[in-house]
Motif scaffolding. Structure first.
Motif, PDB file in Angstrom:
ATOM      1  N   GLU A 183      37.634  21.215  47.190  1.00  0.00           N
ATOM      2  CA  GLU A 183      36.939  21.281  48.481  1.00  0.00           C
ATOM      3  C   GLU A 183      36.215  22.609  48.675  1.00  0.00           C
ATOM      4  O   GLU A 183      36.583  23.630  48.086  1.00  0.00           O
ATOM      5  CB  GLU A 183      37.950  21.109  49.621  1.00  0.00           C
ATOM      6  N   SER A 184      35.241  22.564  49.546  1.00  0.00           N
ATOM      7  CA  SER A 184      34.525  23.763  49.943  1.00  0.00           C
ATOM      8  C   SER A 184      35.502  24.774  50.544  1.00  0.00           C
ATOM      9  O   SER A 184      36.439  24.388  51.246  1.00  0.00           O
ATOM     10  CB  SER A 184      33.472  23.354  50.974  1.00  0.00           C
ATOM     11  N   VAL A 243      37.882  26.617  49.299  1.00  0.00           N
ATOM     12  CA  VAL A 243      39.242  26.809  48.777  1.00  0.00           C
ATOM     13  C   VAL A 243      39.355  28.069  47.917  1.00  0.00           C
ATOM     14  O   VAL A 243      40.461  28.541  47.631  1.00  0.00           O
ATOM     15  CB  VAL A 243      39.747  25.583  47.970  1.00  0.00           C
ATOM     16  N   GLY A 244      38.191  28.603  47.495  1.00  0.00           N
ATOM     17  CA  GLY A 244      38.220  29.859  46.747  1.00  0.00           C
ATOM     18  C   GLY A 244      37.781  29.762  45.292  1.00  0.00           C
ATOM     19  O   GLY A 244      38.096  30.631  44.489  1.00  0.00           O
ATOM     20  N   SER A 277      35.603  32.702  44.378  1.00  0.00           N
ATOM     21  CA  SER A 277      36.429  33.912  44.377  1.00  0.00           C
ATOM     22  C   SER A 277      37.282  33.997  43.118  1.00  0.00           C
ATOM     23  O   SER A 277      37.513  35.078  42.586  1.00  0.00           O
ATOM     24  CB  SER A 277      37.339  33.919  45.603  1.00  0.00           C
ATOM     25  N   THR A 310      31.635  25.112  40.677  1.00  0.00           N
ATOM     26  CA  THR A 310      30.804  24.090  41.323  1.00  0.00           C
ATOM     27  C   THR A 310      30.795  24.286  42.820  1.00  0.00           C
ATOM     28  O   THR A 310      31.690  24.899  43.378  1.00  0.00           O
ATOM     29  CB  THR A 310      31.348  22.670  41.041  1.00  0.00           C
ATOM     30  N   GLY A 354      31.064  22.899  46.741  1.00  0.00           N
ATOM     31  CA  GLY A 354      32.037  21.987  47.342  1.00  0.00           C
ATOM     32  C   GLY A 354      31.574  20.542  47.374  1.00  0.00           C
ATOM     33  O   GLY A 354      30.543  20.179  46.839  1.00  0.00           O
ATOM     34  N   ASN A 383      45.510  27.708  45.719  1.00  0.00           N
ATOM     35  CA  ASN A 383      45.010  29.075  45.870  1.00  0.00           C
ATOM     36  C   ASN A 383      45.397  29.664  47.242  1.00  0.00           C
ATOM     37  O   ASN A 383      45.848  28.944  48.121  1.00  0.00           O
ATOM     38  CB  ASN A 383      43.488  29.087  45.694  1.00  0.00           C
ATOM     39  N   LEU A 387      48.564  34.075  51.570  1.00  0.00           N
ATOM     40  CA  LEU A 387      48.605  33.726  53.001  1.00  0.00           C
ATOM     41  C   LEU A 387      49.887  32.970  53.347  1.00  0.00           C
ATOM     42  O   LEU A 387      49.843  31.885  53.942  1.00  0.00           O
ATOM     43  CB  LEU A 387      47.377  32.875  53.376  1.00  0.00           C
ATOM     44  N   ALA A 408      43.256  34.466  44.602  1.00  0.00           N
ATOM     45  CA  ALA A 408      42.072  35.161  44.100  1.00  0.00           C
ATOM     46  C   ALA A 408      42.021  36.557  44.705  1.00  0.00           C
ATOM     47  O   ALA A 408      41.409  37.460  44.152  1.00  0.00           O
ATOM     48  CB  ALA A 408      40.807  34.385  44.454  1.00  0.00           C
TER      49      ALA A 408
HETATM   50  P1  GTP Z   1      32.291  26.615  48.170  1.00  0.00           P
HETATM   51  O1  GTP Z   1      31.306  27.433  47.373  1.00  0.00           O
HETATM   52  O2  GTP Z   1      31.843  26.338  49.563  1.00  0.00           O
HETATM   53  O3  GTP Z   1      32.737  25.390  47.461  1.00  0.00           O
HETATM   54  O4  GTP Z   1      33.604  27.561  48.401  1.00  0.00           O
HETATM   55  P2  GTP Z   1      34.583  28.161  47.317  1.00  0.00           P
HETATM   56  O5  GTP Z   1      35.631  27.177  46.982  1.00  0.00           O
HETATM   57  O6  GTP Z   1      33.817  28.731  46.173  1.00  0.00           O
HETATM   58  O7  GTP Z   1      35.299  29.322  48.154  1.00  0.00           O
HETATM   59  P3  GTP Z   1      34.967  30.869  48.186  1.00  0.00           P
HETATM   60  O8  GTP Z   1      35.370  31.520  46.897  1.00  0.00           O
HETATM   61  O9  GTP Z   1      33.575  31.062  48.655  1.00  0.00           O
HETATM   62  O10 GTP Z   1      36.026  31.368  49.279  1.00  0.00           O
HETATM   63  C1  GTP Z   1      36.027  30.869  50.603  1.00  0.00           C
HETATM   64  C2  GTP Z   1      36.706  31.852  51.523  1.00  0.00           C
HETATM   65  O11 GTP Z   1      38.087  31.997  51.192  1.00  0.00           O
HETATM   66  C3  GTP Z   1      36.133  33.276  51.441  1.00  0.00           C
HETATM   67  O12 GTP Z   1      36.135  33.831  52.721  1.00  0.00           O
HETATM   68  C4  GTP Z   1      37.104  34.018  50.545  1.00  0.00           C
HETATM   69  O13 GTP Z   1      37.166  35.393  50.831  1.00  0.00           O
HETATM   70  C5  GTP Z   1      38.419  33.348  50.918  1.00  0.00           C
HETATM   71  N1  GTP Z   1      39.386  33.353  49.803  1.00  0.00           N
HETATM   72  C6  GTP Z   1      39.196  32.891  48.555  1.00  0.00           C
HETATM   73  N2  GTP Z   1      40.294  33.038  47.805  1.00  0.00           N
HETATM   74  C7  GTP Z   1      41.222  33.620  48.595  1.00  0.00           C
HETATM   75  C8  GTP Z   1      42.597  34.035  48.398  1.00  0.00           C
HETATM   76  O14 GTP Z   1      43.211  33.889  47.334  1.00  0.00           O
HETATM   77  N3  GTP Z   1      43.236  34.577  49.474  1.00  0.00           N
HETATM   78  C9  GTP Z   1      42.626  34.754  50.674  1.00  0.00           C
HETATM   79  N4  GTP Z   1      43.341  35.306  51.641  1.00  0.00           N
HETATM   80  N5  GTP Z   1      41.354  34.369  50.894  1.00  0.00           N
HETATM   81  C10 GTP Z   1      40.645  33.825  49.880  1.00  0.00           C
END
Ligand code: GTP
Length: 170
Positions: free
Chosen positions: A14-15, A17-18, A21, A62, A64, A119, A123, A150
């Motif tokens: 899903e979008s 989820v990190g 990151s 990829t 989301g 991930n 938290l 992450a």
């Molecule tokens: P899409 O590109 O929309 O699919 O999102 P994505 O899955 O690539 O997620 P992204 O890495 O952009 O992270 C989304 C949000 O979650 C950001 O604000 C990150 O800082 C936060 N985030 C990602 N991983 C972690 C983690 O392990 N811990 C915490 N606390 N926040 C995280």
């Protein structure tokens, strides 16, 4: 060539989820890597030494859910492993795992190995999905299960090294 074998793997889920990151963090950890943008996708190259075999994992990030639908099978031909990510602080992202698992088989990604990764386990106070729930889903689908963050890089190298090992082993 700085490696012996070269495998393509995919991070989906899903979008928010990190996923991005996670690959950014893998980058920061000092692996040899480079990221480029191709048709709205990014990848990072990570190298592992597995019992003397130099393995290159080309890890594809990829977008989301919405944009994933527009990605054709072609992009992911020869994918050897898939990392299916959810957010332990977002129950809905866990409930969507079934959808993603179906997508993997519908798209027939050549991906014999699928890992489930919860991930954001930094938290803890916001946790909505227990370790046991994640583990149970993975076991039921004959997949390996890990939790990671992450943010603090917990377990990340181990997960992808494990994946490199499992792919090499198939
Ligand atoms: P899409 O590109 O929309 O699919 O999102 P994505 O899955 O690539 O997620 P992204 O890495 O952009 O992270 C989304 C949000 O979650 C950001 O604000 C990150 O800082 C936060 N985030 C990602 N991983 C972690 C983690 O392990 N811990 C915490 N606390 N926040 C995280």
């Amino acid at each position: 060539k700085p490696y012996d074998v070269d495998y393509k793997v995919l991070i989906i889920g899903e979008s928010r989820v990190g996923k991005t990151s996670i690959i950014k963090r893998l980058n920061d950890e000092g692996f040899n890597e480079n990221t480029i943008s191709t048709v709205g996708l990014d990848f990072v190259n990570v190298y592992f030494d597995i019992d003397g075999v130099k393995v290159k994992l080309q890890i594809w990030d990829t977008a989301g859910q919405e944009r994933f639908r527009t990605i054709t099978r072609n992009h992911f031909r020869n994918t050897k492993g898939t990392v299916l990510v959810y957010d332990i602080s977002e129950k809905e992202s866990f409930e969507k795992l079934e959808y993603w698992a179906e997508n993997i088989s519908i798209m027939n990604l050549d991906s014999e190995i699928v890992y489930i990764v919860g991930n954001k386990n930094d938290l803890e106070q916001k946790r909505e999905v227990s370790f046991e729930q994640g583990k149970k889903f993975a076991t039921r689908n004959l997949m390996k299960f890990f939790e990671t963050s992450a943010k603090n890089a917990e377990n990340l190298n181990e997960i992808f090294k494990n994946l490199a090992f499992d792919i090499l082993d198939t």
